[in-house]
Motif scaffolding. Structure first.
Motif, PDB file in Angstrom:
ATOM      1  N   LYS A  55       0.846  -1.202   0.000  1.00 61.17           N
ATOM      2  CA  LYS A  55       0.000   0.000   0.000  1.00 61.17           C
ATOM      3  C   LYS A  55       0.880   1.251   0.000  1.00 61.17           C
ATOM      4  N   ASP A  56       1.977   1.178   0.755  1.00 62.26           N
ATOM      5  CA  ASP A  56       2.884   2.311   0.893  1.00 62.26           C
ATOM      6  C   ASP A  56       4.323   1.791   0.791  1.00 62.26           C
ATOM      7  N   LYS A  57       5.127   2.440  -0.021  1.00 61.57           N
ATOM      8  CA  LYS A  57       6.516   2.011  -0.211  1.00 61.57           C
ATOM      9  C   LYS A  57       7.282   1.979   1.114  1.00 61.57           C
ATOM     10  N   ALA A  58       6.894   2.817   2.087  1.00 58.70           N
ATOM     11  CA  ALA A  58       7.563   2.873   3.388  1.00 58.70           C
ATOM     12  C   ALA A  58       7.447   1.545   4.134  1.00 58.70           C
ATOM     13  N   LEU A  59       6.417   0.761   3.836  1.00 56.94           N
ATOM     14  CA  LEU A  59       6.269  -0.560   4.462  1.00 56.94           C
ATOM     15  C   LEU A  59       7.459  -1.462   4.140  1.00 56.94           C
ATOM     16  N   LEU A  60       8.086  -1.226   3.001  1.00 57.47           N
ATOM     17  CA  LEU A  60       9.176  -2.088   2.542  1.00 57.47           C
ATOM     18  C   LEU A  60      10.552  -1.620   3.010  1.00 57.47           C
ATOM     19  N   ASP A  61      10.627  -0.431   3.598  1.00 57.17           N
ATOM     20  CA  ASP A  61      11.921   0.145   3.988  1.00 57.17           C
ATOM     21  C   ASP A  61      12.753  -0.778   4.882  1.00 57.17           C
ATOM     22  N   LYS A  62      12.119  -1.415   5.845  1.00 62.12           N
ATOM     23  CA  LYS A  62      12.863  -2.268   6.782  1.00 62.12           C
ATOM     24  C   LYS A  62      12.703  -3.751   6.483  1.00 62.12           C
ATOM     25  N   ALA A  63      11.984  -4.073   5.419  1.00 67.38           N
ATOM     26  CA  ALA A  63      11.751  -5.474   5.062  1.00 67.38           C
ATOM     27  C   ALA A  63      13.032  -6.097   4.506  1.00 67.38           C
ATOM     28  N   GLN A  64      13.397  -7.248   5.071  1.00 68.43           N
ATOM     29  CA  GLN A  64      14.602  -7.959   4.641  1.00 68.43           C
ATOM     30  C   GLN A  64      14.235  -9.395   4.274  1.00 68.43           C
ATOM     31  N   VAL A  65      14.834  -9.906   3.214  1.00 70.07           N
ATOM     32  CA  VAL A  65      14.615 -11.296   2.819  1.00 70.07           C
ATOM     33  C   VAL A  65      14.976 -12.199   3.998  1.00 70.07           C
ATOM     34  N   GLY A  66      14.102 -13.138   4.296  1.00 70.45           N
ATOM     35  CA  GLY A  66      14.332 -14.069   5.395  1.00 70.45           C
ATOM     36  C   GLY A  66      13.648 -13.659   6.689  1.00 70.45           C
ATOM     37  N   ASP A  67      13.199 -12.396   6.792  1.00 69.76           N
ATOM     38  CA  ASP A  67      12.505 -11.942   7.998  1.00 69.76           C
ATOM     39  C   ASP A  67      11.194 -12.699   8.195  1.00 69.76           C
ATOM     40  N   LYS A  68      10.936 -13.105   9.427  1.00 72.24           N
ATOM     41  CA  LYS A  68       9.653 -13.697   9.806  1.00 72.24           C
ATOM     42  C   LYS A  68       8.767 -12.526  10.219  1.00 72.24           C
ATOM     43  N   ILE A  69       7.579 -12.447   9.610  1.00 63.10           N
ATOM     44  CA  ILE A  69       6.710 -11.292   9.832  1.00 63.10           C
ATOM     45  C   ILE A  69       5.266 -11.695  10.107  1.00 63.10           C
ATOM     46  N   ARG A  70       4.527 -10.716  10.593  1.00 66.36           N
ATOM     47  CA  ARG A  70       3.066 -10.761  10.617  1.00 66.36           C
ATOM     48  C   ARG A  70       2.642  -9.606   9.724  1.00 66.36           C
TER      49      ARG A  70
END
Length: 89
Positions: A55-70
């Motif tokens: 929805k917002d590019k800022a959501l991806l700023d801290k996203a890293q491959v391999g991260d476990k998320i909700r």
């Protein structure tokens, strides 16, 4: 009418409707994220790996491959859109 009801319930239900997953790819240029996820109950979607729009590019700023998320995802006109991401506990 059903869509309006779902939107009204979203803020209250957001924490319980969050799905769990693992980030497989982050595409900042196209505002997309690939997530291997479990069942997304509120959308009646089984677990799989798929590409979501952010929805917002800022959501991806801290996203890293391999991260476990909700994460929270909505169906916006047939397009699956991630609206929130948080680290899995």
């Amino acid at each position: 009418m059903v869509k309006d009801d779902a939107k009204n319930e979203l803020p209250m239900a957001a924490s319980t409707d969050m799905a769990e997953g693992e980030i497989r790819k982050v595409d900042m240029d196209n505002k997309k994220i690939t997530i291997k996820h479990g069942d997304i109950k509120h959308l009646e979607m089984p677990g799989m790996t798929m590409v979501f729009a952010a929805k917002d590019k800022a959501l991806l700023d801290k996203a890293q491959v391999g991260d476990k998320i909700r994460f929270m995802v909505i169906n916006e006109g047939g397009k699956m859109v991630v609206t929130a991401i948080e680290p899995a506990k």
